[in-house]
Write an enzyme that holds these catalytic residues in place. Structure first.
Site, PDB file in Angstrom:
ATOM      1  N   HIS A   1      29.411 -35.196  27.833  1.00  0.00           N
ATOM      2  CA  HIS A   1      28.659 -35.462  26.563  1.00  0.00           C
ATOM      3  C   HIS A   1      29.003 -34.402  25.687  1.00  0.00           C
ATOM      4  O   HIS A   1      28.899 -34.603  24.353  1.00  0.00           O
ATOM      5  CB  HIS A   1      27.417 -35.733  26.984  1.00  0.00           C
ATOM      6  N   ASP A   2      29.062 -33.301  26.076  1.00  0.00           N
ATOM      7  CA  ASP A   2      29.182 -31.938  25.425  1.00  0.00           C
ATOM      8  C   ASP A   2      30.293 -31.833  24.613  1.00  0.00           C
ATOM      9  O   ASP A   2      30.561 -30.937  23.713  1.00  0.00           O
ATOM     10  CB  ASP A   2      28.818 -30.709  26.216  1.00  0.00           C
TER      11      ASP A   2
ATOM     12  N   SER B   1      25.469 -37.180  19.493  1.00  0.00           N
ATOM     13  CA  SER B   1      24.316 -37.444  20.118  1.00  0.00           C
ATOM     14  C   SER B   1      22.954 -38.055  19.345  1.00  0.00           C
ATOM     15  O   SER B   1      23.213 -39.080  18.551  1.00  0.00           O
ATOM     16  CB  SER B   1      23.949 -36.240  21.053  1.00  0.00           C
TER      17      SER B   1
ATOM     18  N   ARG C   1      15.503 -28.014  31.080  1.00  0.00           N
ATOM     19  CA  ARG C   1      16.655 -27.547  30.750  1.00  0.00           C
ATOM     20  C   ARG C   1      18.065 -27.856  31.825  1.00  0.00           C
ATOM     21  O   ARG C   1      18.918 -28.319  31.519  1.00  0.00           O
ATOM     22  CB  ARG C   1      16.756 -26.111  30.075  1.00  0.00           C
TER      23      ARG C   1
ATOM     24  N   ASP D   1      31.908 -39.129  28.955  1.00  0.00           N
ATOM     25  CA  ASP D   1      30.536 -38.859  28.681  1.00  0.00           C
ATOM     26  C   ASP D   1      29.873 -39.920  29.325  1.00  0.00           C
ATOM     27  O   ASP D   1      29.669 -41.206  29.044  1.00  0.00           O
ATOM     28  CB  ASP D   1      30.525 -39.115  27.185  1.00  0.00           C
TER      29      ASP D   1
END
Length: 381
Positions: free
Chosen positions: A354-355, A156, A226, A321
Site C-alpha cells: 500500500h505504501d 489512500s 501504529r 497493495d
C-alpha cells in the site's frame, strides 16, 4: 525541466485560516468556529486556474513538500512528487496541502481548546468524515479565491477525499487523481482499525480521551495501533526483502525482547509515531476511513453514487497493495465508465504494498508527470 531533478520547494512556512461561521458535521455536531493549517508551493497564475489540492492520508499533514528553516530534516511527506521539475511541477502549478479538521498538526482537533469550556476538546471532539473534510477544504479554497481546482489528488485516505470532491463539488474540480484507493473499506480493513482503536482506548493512560487533563498520553496503545497499521501498509514480499528472518543479535535470545529485525523496525516506527501524533486524532481518522462509502446512500450502487462526477480521472493501483487491492480500484473505474466519465487507469506492478503511492517508482512518477502535462495544457500552466 528534468523530471528526475531533486529540486525542493525549499523552506516553507505553514499558514492558518480561521473560520467563525458555524459548520454542521455529518454527525449532526456543530462547530461554531474552527481553524485550518495549510501550506502552499508555487505561484497562483493570473487566471487562478493552476491550483492543485493535495489531500493527506492517515498519519500525514499539511506539510506536503519542502522543509522548515528551523527543522531542515523535516521533509514533506510527498516531497518526491511535488516540487520544481517533479511530477507535480511547482514551476507550473500552485499546490496546497491542508491539515484536516480533527488533526493534530495545528488545525482544530481534540487537543484544541474548546471555547465553550476553556479546556481541550479531548474525547468530546466530534467524529468527522471525508465529506466534512472536503466541505472545510472548499471553505479554505473560497478564502483563497480559488473557484476551481485544476486537480485534486491524494493516495489512500487522500484519494477518498479526491473522489469525494468530484461528487460534492463537481463544478469546482477539473481532474481527480485517485491513487491506491477503495470505494469503501472491507470488513478486514475495518477489523484492523478496530484492533488499533481498542489498543488506544484500553490503555490505562487514555482516560476516556481526556488524558491531557491527567498529564498522560496513551503511548502504549498508540504504539500498538501504529504497529498494526504499519504491517498492513507493506507487502509480504517487501517485508521479506527488507527483513526476512534476520536476527538483530545474530542468535536467538529465548526472550521477549526484540530478536528479529522486523520486530526492531516495528518498535522503532511505533516509538517515533507516538512521539508526534495524538491518539484522539488517530481514533477519529480511522473512523473517517471506516465511514467512507459513497454508495451507502444509494443502496450500495456505486455507479449511481458516482453519477454527479464531471471531472476527468486518473486512477492508479499497485499490484501488491493487499489493503486497497487493484480490484477495488477497478470497481471505481467501472462505475465511472458506466457514467461515461473520462478515465485513465493504471495498475502498476510494484513490490511495496500500500505504501507504494509514497515511494519512488519511475513508471508511477512518469505517469503522474504526463497526466499533469495534460492538465497544464488545459489550464495554461
Amino acid at each position: 525541466m528534468d523530471r528526475n531533478a531533486k529540486n525542493s520547494v525549499g523552506a516553507v512556512t505553514p499558514r492558518a485560516e480561521k473560520f467563525s461561521e458555524p459548520i454542521t458535521l455529518a454527525s449532526g455536531a456543530v462547530l461554531d468556529q474552527y481553524e485550518l493549517v495549510y501550506e502552499t508551493y508555487g505561484d497562483l497564475n493570473a487566471a487562478r486556474s493552476n491550483a492543485v489540492l493535495v489531500c493527506h492520508a492517515l498519519n500525514a499533514s499539511h506539510h506536503v513538500a519542502g522543509t522548515y528553516a528551523n527543522d531542515p530534516a523535516n521533509v514533506g511527506w510527498w516531497d518526491n512528487m511535488i516540487g520544481p521539475g517533479k511530477p507535480v511541477d511547482t514551476n507550473r502549478f500552485f499546490v496546497i496541502g491542508v491539515n484536516n479538521l480533527g488533526g493534530c498538526h495545528g488545525s482544530t482537533g481534540p487537543a484544541t481548546v474548546n471555547p465553550a469550556t476553556g479546556k481541550p476538546w479531548g474525547g468530546e471532539f466530534p467524529v468527522v468524515t471525508v465529506e466534512d473534510w472536503v466541505a472545510t477544504q472548499a471553505q479554505l479554497a473560497e478564502r483563497l479565491r480559488i473557484e476551481r481546482f485544476a486537480a485534486v489528488m491524494g493516495g489512500s485516505l487522500g484519494a477518498m477525499q479526491a473522489l469525494s470532491w468530484s461528487l460534492q463539488f463537481p463544478e469546482r474540480i477539473g481532474h481527480a487523481l485517485v491513487i491506491a484507493c477503495t470505494p469503501s473499506l472491507s470488513a478486514q480493513n475495518i477489523a484492523f482499525n478496530e484492533v488499533a482503536r481498542q489498543a488506544i482506548i484500553t490503555d490505562p493512560d487514555f482516560h476516556g480521551g481526556d488524558y491531557y487533563a491527567h498529564g498522560t498520553r496513551p503511548n502504549r496503545g498508540l504504539r500498538v495501533a501504529r504497529m498494526v497499521g504499519h504491517i498492513t501498509y507493506l507487502s509480504d514480499d517487501e517485508m521479506a526483502a527488507k527483513f526476512g528472518r534476520h536476527l538483530k543479535h545474530g542468535r536467538l535470545l529465548y526472550s521477549f525482547d526484540t530478536e528479529f529485525q522486523i520486530e526492531s523496525y516495528l518498535r522503532y516506527q511505533a516509538d517515533k509515531f507516538s512521539e508526534g501524533f495524538d491518539a484522539n486524532t488517530y481514533l477519529r481518522i480511522t473512523k473517517v476511513l471506516d465511514y467512507f462509502d459513497p454508495a451507502l446512500k444509494h443502496g450500495g450502487d456505486l455507479t449511481l453514487a458516482l453519477a454527479p462526477a464531471k471531472a476527468a480521472f486518473l486512477v492508479i493501483s499497485f499490484t501488491t497493495d493487499w489493503r486497497f487491492s487493484p480490484e477495488r480500484s477497478r470497481e471505481i473505474v467501472k462505475a465511472l465508465l458506466d457514467n461515461r466519465c473520462d478515465v485513465t487507469y493504471a495498475e502498476i506492478d510494484a513490490p511495496h504494498g500500500h505504501d507504494a503511492f509514497l515511494l519512488d517508482d519511475a513508471r508511477y512518477h512518469r505517469l503522474v508527470a504526463a497526466y499533469f502535462d495534460r492538465i497544464g495544457a488545459e489550464v495554461g500552466a
